[in-house]
Design an enzyme around this catalytic site. Structure first.
Site, PDB file in Angstrom:
ATOM      1  N   SER A   3       0.850  -1.184   0.000  1.00 43.06           N
ATOM      2  CA  SER A   3       0.000   0.000   0.000  1.00 43.06           C
ATOM      3  C   SER A   3       0.885   1.234   0.000  1.00 43.06           C
ATOM      4  O   SER A   3       1.655   1.457   0.933  1.00 43.06           O
ATOM      5  CB  SER A   3      -0.893   0.022   1.241  1.00 43.06           C
ATOM      6  OG  SER A   3      -1.440   1.314   1.391  1.00 43.06           O
ATOM      7  N   HIS A  26      -1.273  -1.243  -4.276  1.00 48.19           N
ATOM      8  CA  HIS A  26      -2.540  -0.899  -3.629  1.00 48.19           C
ATOM      9  C   HIS A  26      -2.562   0.602  -3.367  1.00 48.19           C
ATOM     10  O   HIS A  26      -1.662   1.144  -2.722  1.00 48.19           O
ATOM     11  CB  HIS A  26      -2.648  -1.689  -2.322  1.00 48.19           C
ATOM     12  CG  HIS A  26      -3.917  -1.481  -1.564  1.00 48.19           C
ATOM     13  ND1 HIS A  26      -5.057  -2.217  -1.816  1.00 48.19           N
ATOM     14  CD2 HIS A  26      -4.221  -0.645  -0.545  1.00 48.19           C
ATOM     15  CE1 HIS A  26      -6.010  -1.841  -0.974  1.00 48.19           C
ATOM     16  NE2 HIS A  26      -5.539  -0.882  -0.195  1.00 48.19           N
ATOM     17  N   ASP A  28      -4.698   3.773  -1.895  1.00 53.04           N
ATOM     18  CA  ASP A  28      -5.801   4.139  -1.000  1.00 53.04           C
ATOM     19  C   ASP A  28      -6.291   5.546  -1.308  1.00 53.04           C
ATOM     20  O   ASP A  28      -5.586   6.524  -1.063  1.00 53.04           O
ATOM     21  CB  ASP A  28      -5.333   4.075   0.457  1.00 53.04           C
ATOM     22  CG  ASP A  28      -5.073   2.649   0.905  1.00 53.04           C
ATOM     23  OD1 ASP A  28      -6.004   1.833   0.810  1.00 53.04           O
ATOM     24  OD2 ASP A  28      -3.938   2.347   1.329  1.00 53.04           O
ATOM     25  N   MET A  30      -8.873   8.343  -0.264  1.00 49.33           N
ATOM     26  CA  MET A  30      -9.724   8.743   0.881  1.00 49.33           C
ATOM     27  C   MET A  30     -10.219  10.162   0.679  1.00 49.33           C
ATOM     28  O   MET A  30      -9.466  11.025   0.218  1.00 49.33           O
ATOM     29  CB  MET A  30      -8.926   8.668   2.180  1.00 49.33           C
ATOM     30  CG  MET A  30      -8.278   7.319   2.454  1.00 49.33           C
ATOM     31  SD  MET A  30      -7.509   7.319   4.090  1.00 49.33           S
ATOM     32  CE  MET A  30      -6.593   5.753   4.001  1.00 49.33           C
ATOM     33  N   HIS A  59      -8.284   1.213  -3.900  1.00 46.21           N
ATOM     34  CA  HIS A  59      -9.186   1.020  -2.756  1.00 46.21           C
ATOM     35  C   HIS A  59      -9.841   2.358  -2.451  1.00 46.21           C
ATOM     36  O   HIS A  59      -9.219   3.260  -1.896  1.00 46.21           O
ATOM     37  CB  HIS A  59      -8.360   0.500  -1.563  1.00 46.21           C
ATOM     38  CG  HIS A  59      -9.155   0.309  -0.308  1.00 46.21           C
ATOM     39  ND1 HIS A  59      -8.560   0.074   0.919  1.00 46.21           N
ATOM     40  CD2 HIS A  59     -10.484   0.297  -0.071  1.00 46.21           C
ATOM     41  CE1 HIS A  59      -9.499  -0.063   1.843  1.00 46.21           C
ATOM     42  NE2 HIS A  59     -10.671   0.082   1.272  1.00 46.21           N
ATOM     43  N   MET A  61     -11.989   4.665  -0.461  1.00 48.32           N
ATOM     44  CA  MET A  61     -12.654   4.928   0.825  1.00 48.32           C
ATOM     45  C   MET A  61     -13.320   6.283   0.707  1.00 48.32           C
ATOM     46  O   MET A  61     -12.870   7.285   1.279  1.00 48.32           O
ATOM     47  CB  MET A  61     -11.615   4.878   1.957  1.00 48.32           C
ATOM     48  CG  MET A  61     -11.204   3.444   2.277  1.00 48.32           C
ATOM     49  SD  MET A  61      -9.643   3.362   3.147  1.00 48.32           S
ATOM     50  CE  MET A  61      -8.533   3.384   1.735  1.00 48.32           C
ATOM     51  N   MET A 130     -11.684  -5.646   5.585  1.00 45.70           N
ATOM     52  CA  MET A 130     -10.784  -4.758   6.335  1.00 45.70           C
ATOM     53  C   MET A 130     -10.489  -5.367   7.695  1.00 45.70           C
ATOM     54  O   MET A 130     -11.399  -5.799   8.400  1.00 45.70           O
ATOM     55  CB  MET A 130     -11.436  -3.380   6.540  1.00 45.70           C
ATOM     56  CG  MET A 130     -11.640  -2.552   5.288  1.00 45.70           C
ATOM     57  SD  MET A 130     -10.134  -2.070   4.439  1.00 45.70           S
ATOM     58  CE  MET A 130      -9.212  -1.217   5.718  1.00 45.70           C
ATOM     59  N   ASP A 168      -6.810  -6.254   4.371  1.00 46.43           N
ATOM     60  CA  ASP A 168      -6.124  -4.961   4.384  1.00 46.43           C
ATOM     61  C   ASP A 168      -6.192  -4.374   5.793  1.00 46.43           C
ATOM     62  O   ASP A 168      -7.284  -4.171   6.322  1.00 46.43           O
ATOM     63  CB  ASP A 168      -6.806  -4.032   3.371  1.00 46.43           C
ATOM     64  CG  ASP A 168      -6.132  -2.680   3.235  1.00 46.43           C
ATOM     65  OD1 ASP A 168      -5.011  -2.500   3.747  1.00 46.43           O
ATOM     66  OD2 ASP A 168      -6.748  -1.801   2.591  1.00 46.43           O
TER      67      ASP A 168
HETATM   68  C1  DX5 Z   1      -6.179   1.756   5.654  1.00 45.11           C
HETATM   69  C2  DX5 Z   1      -5.778   1.432   4.247  1.00 45.11           C
HETATM   70  C3  DX5 Z   1      -4.681   0.439   4.161  1.00 45.11           C
HETATM   71  C4  DX5 Z   1      -3.398   0.878   4.806  1.00 45.11           C
HETATM   72  C5  DX5 Z   1      -2.796  -0.324   5.433  1.00 45.11           C
HETATM   73  O1  DX5 Z   1      -7.414   2.367   5.678  1.00 45.11           O
HETATM   74  O2  DX5 Z   1      -6.860   0.906   3.522  1.00 45.11           O
HETATM   75  O3  DX5 Z   1      -4.455   0.018   2.818  1.00 45.11           O
HETATM   76  O4  DX5 Z   1      -2.467   1.437   3.914  1.00 45.11           O
HETATM   77  O5  DX5 Z   1      -1.675   0.065   6.150  1.00 45.11           O
HETATM   78  P1  DX5 Z   1      -0.985  -0.922   7.183  1.00 45.11           P
HETATM   79  O6  DX5 Z   1      -0.509  -2.106   6.409  1.00 45.11           O
HETATM   80  O7  DX5 Z   1       0.108  -0.093   7.755  1.00 45.11           O
HETATM   81  O8  DX5 Z   1      -2.027  -1.299   8.206  1.00 45.11           O
HETATM   82 ZN    ZN Z   2      -6.377  -0.028   1.545  1.00 43.15          ZN
END
Ligand code: DX5
Ligand code: ZN
Length: 212
Positions: A3, A26, A28, A30, A59, A61, A130, A168
């Site tokens: 990620s 990956h 993220d 947000m 991903h 969010m 998650m 994740d």
């Molecule tokens: C959190 C993200 C993850 C995050 C995971 O909301 O969706 O993808 O990057 O990070 P680690 O592996 O540090 O928990």
């Molecule tokens: Zn993620």
């Protein structure tokens, strides 16, 4: 799948180049509404697309993925995952993503049961369970999610086909074997990878642990 949330956002290209063994990147996204954090959006994904051939695993969010998700498929992402809690019409959205050539993924927060979604799993290419509350990297893995991973594995096995089961949040050398044992077959790791001196070695080591 590393990620990039845990990478240096001022040097994303070198972060991407530091994990050549990764099966996918990956990313993220947000929006500071669905989760209390803001990261990056479509323009950054478009720029990443230009500098790597790697599979991009987005991903989302964000609120209203019905409106925003298809553009990520059009930007060339191979996989786009929206949250079940945010999607108004998950079946329509999954079909739309697939029609744009992307794999369709659906994510569930820790408190969201899989059972209500059992009948639509055939519309998906991936389910993301998650294992932390979404929003931040570096959180502690929630063992309370393991039974849901196992129940999802049973539903997917009963369905047949090849829907990936991704995990994740808090994935590391400490926790990845538990996830694999419960039935996961795709693993996201942020801080465990980019917090290490040799990120690519961690990618390889985690994959070996999961396969064991
Ligand atoms: C959190 C993200 C993850 C995050 C995971 O909301 O969706 O993808 O990057 O990070 P680690 O592996 O540090 O928990
Ligand atoms: Zn993620």
């Amino acid at each position: 799948m590393p990620s990039i949330l845990a990478a240096d956002f001022a040097n994303l290209q070198s972060a991407i180049e530091s994990v050549p063994s990764a099966d996918a990147l990956h990313i993220d996204v947000m929006d500071n509404h669905f989760v209390p954090n803001l990261t990056l959006g479509l323009p950054v994904v478009e720029s990443i697309r230009k500098v790597t051939e790697a599979m991009l695993d987005i991903h989302l969010m964000i609120e209203d993925p019905d409106r925003w998700a298809p553009a990520f498929a059009e930007a060339g992402a191979e996989s786009v995952t929206f949250h079940a809690e945010a999607a108004a019409a998950p079946v329509r959205l999954a079909r739309e993503l697939r029609s744009r050539g992307a794999r369709a993924g659906m994510a569930l927060k820790p408190a969201t049961p899989i059972e209500g979604y059992a009948d639509l799993l055939g519309e998906l290419d991936m389910v993301l369970i998650m294992t932390v509350e979404p929003g931040f990297g570096g959180q502690k893995f929630l063992d309370l999610c393991l039974p849901k991973i196992a129940r999802t594995r049973e539903l997917l096995d009963a369905l047949g086909g090849d829907v990936w089961l991704q995990i994740d949040g808090g994935v590391s050398a400490e926790t990845i074997e538990r996830c694999a044992e419960a039935g996961a077959d795709a693993f996201v790791a942020g801080s465990a990878v980019f917090g290490a001196d040799d990120p690519d070695a961690v990618v390889t080591a985690l994959r070996d642990l999961a396969r064991r």
